[in-house]
Design a protein around this motif. Sequence first.
Motif, mmCIF file in Angstrom:
data_model
loop_
_atom_site.group_PDB
_atom_site.id
_atom_site.type_symbol
_atom_site.label_atom_id
_atom_site.label_comp_id
_atom_site.label_asym_id
_atom_site.label_seq_id
_atom_site.Cartn_x
_atom_site.Cartn_y
_atom_site.Cartn_z
ATOM 1 N N ALA A 125 0.704 -1.028 -0.060
ATOM 2 C CA ALA A 125 0.004 0.126 -0.020
ATOM 3 C C ALA A 125 0.793 1.206 -0.143
ATOM 4 O O ALA A 125 0.183 2.387 -0.016
ATOM 5 C CB ALA A 125 -0.901 0.151 1.182
ATOM 6 N N ALA A 126 2.176 1.008 0.238
ATOM 7 C CA ALA A 126 3.054 2.418 -0.036
ATOM 8 C C ALA A 126 2.677 3.118 -1.342
ATOM 9 O O ALA A 126 2.883 2.557 -2.403
ATOM 10 C CB ALA A 126 4.613 2.003 0.159
ATOM 11 N N GLY A 127 2.475 4.437 -1.146
ATOM 12 C CA GLY A 127 2.223 5.356 -2.293
ATOM 13 C C GLY A 127 0.803 5.101 -3.030
ATOM 14 O O GLY A 127 0.227 5.675 -3.702
ATOM 15 N N THR A 128 -0.081 4.274 -2.260
ATOM 16 C CA THR A 128 -1.506 4.363 -2.873
ATOM 17 C C THR A 128 -2.303 5.028 -1.743
ATOM 18 O O THR A 128 -1.987 5.573 -0.678
ATOM 19 C CB THR A 128 -1.856 2.882 -2.629
ATOM 20 N N LEU A 129 -3.712 5.027 -1.969
ATOM 21 C CA LEU A 129 -4.689 5.712 -1.233
ATOM 22 C C LEU A 129 -4.629 4.944 0.309
ATOM 23 O O LEU A 129 -5.141 5.710 1.057
ATOM 24 C CB LEU A 129 -6.236 5.527 -1.853
ATOM 25 N N LEU A 130 -4.493 3.871 0.361
ATOM 26 C CA LEU A 130 -4.686 3.179 1.539
ATOM 27 C C LEU A 130 -3.361 3.389 2.597
ATOM 28 O O LEU A 130 -3.305 2.931 3.626
ATOM 29 C CB LEU A 130 -4.700 1.921 1.524
ATOM 30 N N GLU A 131 -2.302 4.097 1.996
ATOM 31 C CA GLU A 131 -1.479 4.913 3.033
ATOM 32 C C GLU A 131 -1.860 5.989 3.786
ATOM 33 O O GLU A 131 -1.337 6.645 4.754
ATOM 34 C CB GLU A 131 0.040 4.978 2.420
ATOM 35 N N ARG A 132 -2.908 6.623 3.407
ATOM 36 C CA ARG A 132 -3.518 7.960 3.839
ATOM 37 C C ARG A 132 -3.906 8.006 5.429
ATOM 38 O O ARG A 132 -4.351 6.891 5.910
ATOM 39 C CB ARG A 132 -4.857 8.405 3.224
ATOM 40 N N GLY A 133 -3.248 8.842 5.969
ATOM 41 C CA GLY A 133 -3.373 8.876 7.639
ATOM 42 C C GLY A 133 -2.523 7.915 8.341
ATOM 43 O O GLY A 133 -2.509 8.040 9.583
ATOM 44 N N LYS A 134 -1.696 7.285 7.758
ATOM 45 C CA LYS A 134 -0.571 6.483 8.326
ATOM 46 C C LYS A 134 0.772 7.055 8.166
ATOM 47 O O LYS A 134 1.228 7.702 7.228
ATOM 48 C CB LYS A 134 -0.606 5.000 7.618
ATOM 49 N N GLU A 135 1.504 6.643 9.218
ATOM 50 C CA GLU A 135 3.081 7.133 9.191
ATOM 51 C C GLU A 135 3.549 6.230 8.082
ATOM 52 O O GLU A 135 3.397 5.351 7.965
ATOM 53 C CB GLU A 135 3.915 6.636 10.621
ATOM 54 N N VAL A 136 4.570 7.279 7.389
ATOM 55 C CA VAL A 136 5.431 6.521 6.259
ATOM 56 C C VAL A 136 6.952 6.697 6.576
ATOM 57 O O VAL A 136 7.070 7.713 7.043
ATOM 58 C CB VAL A 136 4.960 7.158 4.930
ATOM 59 N N ARG A 137 7.470 5.633 6.418
ATOM 60 C CA ARG A 137 9.095 5.828 6.679
ATOM 61 C C ARG A 137 9.962 5.134 5.770
ATOM 62 O O ARG A 137 9.453 3.877 5.034
ATOM 63 C CB ARG A 137 9.281 5.189 8.152
ATOM 64 N N GLU A 138 11.291 5.458 5.311
ATOM 65 C CA GLU A 138 12.158 4.838 4.436
ATOM 66 C C GLU A 138 13.106 4.118 5.145
ATOM 67 O O GLU A 138 13.664 4.488 6.217
ATOM 68 C CB GLU A 138 12.871 6.056 3.558
ATOM 69 N N PHE A 139 13.270 2.891 4.626
ATOM 70 C CA PHE A 139 14.238 2.156 5.045
ATOM 71 C C PHE A 139 15.037 1.538 4.025
ATOM 72 O O PHE A 139 14.440 1.003 2.887
ATOM 73 C CB PHE A 139 13.774 0.845 5.745
ATOM 74 N N ASP A 140 16.348 1.816 4.034
ATOM 75 C CA ASP A 140 17.202 1.407 2.706
ATOM 76 C C ASP A 140 16.818 2.080 1.506
ATOM 77 O O ASP A 140 16.798 1.161 0.718
ATOM 78 C CB ASP A 140 17.339 -0.201 2.809
#
Lengths: 231, 211
Positions: A125-140
């Motif tokens: 779901a990264a980059g999609t509508l379903l990531e809205r409102g959720k914390e996003v973080r990059e690893f590597d």
Amino acid sequence: MINKIVQSVAEALAGVKDGSTVLIGGFGSVGQPDVLIEGLIEQGAKDLVAVLNNAGVGRIGVARLMELGRVRKIICSFPRSSDPVVFETLYREGRIELEITPQGTLAERIRAAGAGIPAFYTATAAGTLLERGKEVREFDGKRYVMERALPGDVALIEAWEADRWGNLVYRGSGANFNPVMAMAATLTVAQVQHIRELGALHPHMIMTPGVYVNRVVQVDRGGDWVTPEQA
Amino acid sequence: MPFTRDQMAARLATDVPEGWCVNLGIGIPTLVANHVQGKEVIFQSENGVIGMGPAPAKGHEDPWLINAGKQLVTLAKGASFVGHADSFAMIRGGHIDLCVLGAFEVAENGDLANWATSENDTAPAVGGAMDLAAGAKRLWVVMEHTTKDGRPKLVERCGYPLTGLACVRRVYTNLAVIDVLPEKGFMLVDLAPGVTLDELRAKSGAAIHAN
């Protein structure tokens, strides 16, 4: 003596409170605790949050529970089915809340709850509508979405065989969400087709150890199947 | 003649090598299983069936044995069962060699849209599509080249909500087989019999490169 076997569906569902989050096993009709769902309709608990893969078919089972106005919110991956009439009507009229979760994220959120993990990161779901409102973080250098654990107050599950310790053996593709949901609820109730003597179930066949199970009720689903090996 | 649905599936199956673990989506992707005869390929179904066999013969159906499309199936020799958490760990952990899905749109940067037709879709049904798009080692799409009313499904940027970003590696349509290359976009692999490159380009919403 440990004995988790109860004598009736009513006894199996005693104490389920209004406002409970109820994890409901099954994928399609396989592994679905249909008798326990009927029992929950009888039992009367309301304002429920139902967690399951689909949003009910026709006007029976979970769809009936929703039609009776007993489900406040549904958390699922696939709110369509061959006949989603009840859910679609309620949803259109704003009488039920929907939380869509990708199927693997749904399973993993439940697993996390059972394993004592409060949250985890996934690429799903990264980059999609379903990531809205959720914390996003990059690893590597790759984008991940944080998803929270999804525990239940109650889990209703289905298995093929059980013993009095609550050890469970599934049949065919009937495991699906059942073993992971069994881990994740305060009260796990299993409907089973067969009760075996303690020691009769082969330890390698037990997918859900009884430690995760609180109550077992034997149900008659109307006849037995003949396995290909027996035919 | 453009490919039929079955010919699209058959064409895709010729590119599946022996030994791969493959997850097939609902619709045309499911047909791929009928065309891999002679190769040992492990078909994974996200409801926890690892190693599906062909459809059951009449009278030998097991009502406890279904695939992700809720169809009755059989087991191949060597098959195993897992629960949903393990099945999706297999998918999300990168253990599936190939996932084959249908699509509403594929963009030239590899973006996939196949789960919702608008942001206000009444009740979009994602199922396992986002898990497969994010987790499978490679994702191939098999679909009609255009919509029923003739609009291109190969596009510069997806208009529908995305299922996954930059995840599609190859597209099989009724008109052609097309690679999706990083930085480059759509690259023709081969055309269906009787289809011309001009016709293909006319029916595509983004540049189709050819060597």
